[in-house]
Motif scaffolding. Sequence first.
Motif, mmCIF file in Angstrom:
data_model
loop_
_atom_site.group_PDB
_atom_site.id
_atom_site.type_symbol
_atom_site.label_atom_id
_atom_site.label_comp_id
_atom_site.label_asym_id
_atom_site.label_seq_id
_atom_site.Cartn_x
_atom_site.Cartn_y
_atom_site.Cartn_z
ATOM 1 N N GLU A 75 0.924 -1.098 -0.056
ATOM 2 C CA GLU A 75 0.142 0.156 0.006
ATOM 3 C C GLU A 75 0.739 1.297 -0.007
ATOM 4 O O GLU A 75 1.892 1.166 0.656
ATOM 5 C CB GLU A 75 -0.980 0.048 1.302
ATOM 6 N N SER A 77 1.717 5.025 1.076
ATOM 7 C CA SER A 77 1.321 5.546 2.409
ATOM 8 C C SER A 77 0.802 6.967 1.925
ATOM 9 O O SER A 77 1.003 7.579 1.117
ATOM 10 C CB SER A 77 2.698 5.907 3.106
ATOM 11 N N GLU A 81 1.359 11.755 5.924
ATOM 12 C CA GLU A 81 2.210 11.262 6.741
ATOM 13 C C GLU A 81 3.662 12.241 6.133
ATOM 14 O O GLU A 81 4.600 12.313 6.971
ATOM 15 C CB GLU A 81 2.598 9.988 6.665
#
Length: 84
Positions: A75, A77, A81
């Motif tokens: 996946e 991010s 983040e």
Amino acid sequence: MAHLTKIGNSRGVRIPKPIIEQAHLDNVELMFKVVGDGLLISPDKKSRTNWREKIAKSIEGNKQANVDHEWLGLELSPDTEWQW
């Protein structure tokens, strides 16, 4: 230094072999173009000559390399983040 040579009603120029090889003029039809005070001699590049073979060779040479499949399923991010 080259000079014009009479050939029938026309004129010709002897081109030294090293120049013919360097310019890839051997065994090809030539195009002539008057440029300024000179003459440009170039190979007549017919469009689509051997195009099927050239495309097939290009496709063969650009086949996708082995892909590292273990990274493909990960996946991504989220952007939250990251600090910008």
